[in-house]
Write an enzyme that holds these catalytic residues in place. Sequence first.
Site, PDB file in Angstrom:
ATOM      1  CG  LEU A  79      -1.928  -0.908   1.572  1.00 38.88           C
ATOM      2  CD1 LEU A  79      -2.353  -0.763   3.022  1.00 38.88           C
ATOM      3  CD2 LEU A  79      -3.093  -0.637   0.635  1.00 38.88           C
ATOM      4  CG  HIS A  80       2.745   3.176  -3.033  1.00 42.46           C
ATOM      5  ND1 HIS A  80       2.329   2.105  -3.762  1.00 42.46           N
ATOM      6  CD2 HIS A  80       2.975   4.165  -3.930  1.00 42.46           C
ATOM      7  CE1 HIS A  80       2.316   2.412  -5.050  1.00 42.46           C
ATOM      8  NE2 HIS A  80       2.699   3.667  -5.176  1.00 42.46           N
ATOM      9  NE  ARG A  81      -1.360   3.992  -6.989  1.00 42.37           N
ATOM     10  CZ  ARG A  81      -0.557   4.299  -7.985  1.00 42.37           C
ATOM     11  NH1 ARG A  81      -0.137   5.531  -8.143  1.00 42.37           N
ATOM     12  NH2 ARG A  81      -0.173   3.389  -8.833  1.00 42.37           N
TER      13      ARG A  81
ATOM     14  NE  ARG B 217       2.979   8.381  -0.774  1.00 38.33           N
ATOM     15  CZ  ARG B 217       2.720   9.697  -0.891  1.00 38.33           C
ATOM     16  NH1 ARG B 217       2.107  10.331   0.080  1.00 38.33           N
ATOM     17  NH2 ARG B 217       3.078  10.346  -1.953  1.00 38.33           N
TER      18      ARG B 217
ATOM     19  CG  ASP C 193      -2.029   1.388  -2.925  1.00 37.43           C
ATOM     20  OD1 ASP C 193      -0.879   0.915  -3.146  1.00 37.43           O
ATOM     21  OD2 ASP C 193      -2.247   2.215  -2.017  1.00 37.43           O
TER      22      ASP C 193
END
Length: 352
Positions: A201-203, A234, A275
Amino acid sequence: MKIVSIVGARPQFVKLAPIDNQLREEGHEHVIVHTGQHYDPGMSDVFFNGLGIQPPDRHLAVGSDTHGRQTGRMLTGLDEVLESLTPDWVMVYGDTNSTIAGALSATKMHIRVAHLEAGLRSFNRRMPEELNRVATDHLSDLCLAPTSTAMTHLATEGLSERSVMVGDVMTDVLFATRDKLQRSSVPAIARSDGDYLFVTLHRAENTEPPGRLAAILRAIHDLPNQVMLSAHPRLTHTAQQLGLNLAAPNTTIVEPLPYESLVNAVTNASGVITDSGGLQKESFLLGVPCTTVRDETEWVETLQGGWNVLVKNLDMLGECVNRPTPAPITSEPFGDGKSAAKVVRELQQRVS
Ligand code: UD1
């Protein structure tokens, strides 16, 4: 032919690898400019080393900042670098701030720009990547599209004449890595105690809005499955700031993985939750069901047969990830693994 590639973020290094290989194999001059958008060794160096890419010739070391400041620093650095080089083409990759900075700097200096992975659209203008893609396609002299869907988007925006379909170079590097792993029978980095889901997950859309990350983590931690969560910086930083635990009894955290380890981890997973755009395709091509925590995807081809499912309601996550395995797909929507050769041919044809 002299090509300058401008890259800066992790997924761009993966796309760069087959292009660098092909250019060198054919005896072309290839200069790599690294903006420094990603700078942690695990987000950058391991990709150059692991994928056999020549080290960057120039490094701008811009680091992290707001979009405007980060992009501005890239433009300043790129103007200076490009002034001293006289390439036949500048190549930019994907949809990051390094992509738009490269395209803007080069076109303003009247250097021809080729955009690799052109024509992708999510139609969600809240995503920084969508703005970067649209602007880069319209700035570029040559739009190298990975899929027929991308070609259709480019046509709709009046860009047909400068667009060509080359397939997806990420397929080249994925198939080569998959085959190397099969030949070397590297042991799975998988947990030895059974099935697991591989998660990234990073968006910004999942990490920034208040409550969103907490809700996603809760849904993952409540799954009946074992989870291996590979944490992008992030994600780690945001979770720390918000006081959220990434780990849980069912969830083991691992650092961002080198490419080969990532392919290994996905191949051995029972499913993927992500994502990331690249990972949706990698799961699809490796035959591992993917669940995407987004409302839309640029890679609509992955949705066929239910290999990728968009989960808009987090209450449905458990049901989605534990759906029956879809039927095999025989089409090749992302090319045949030989796209880099097509890219170089297209560039060469346009050099007088
Ligand atoms: C960028 C791209 C995104 C791509 C992703 C892949 C843009 C707008 N987004 O997002 O399209 O999918 O790369 O990873 O260009 N950080 C570190 N170390 C690093 C790099 C980043 O700690 O080496 C941290 C910093 O806190 C930084 C944050 O991660 O502020 C975000 O990094 P940034 O490059 O701005 O965007 P990504 O989320 O990585």
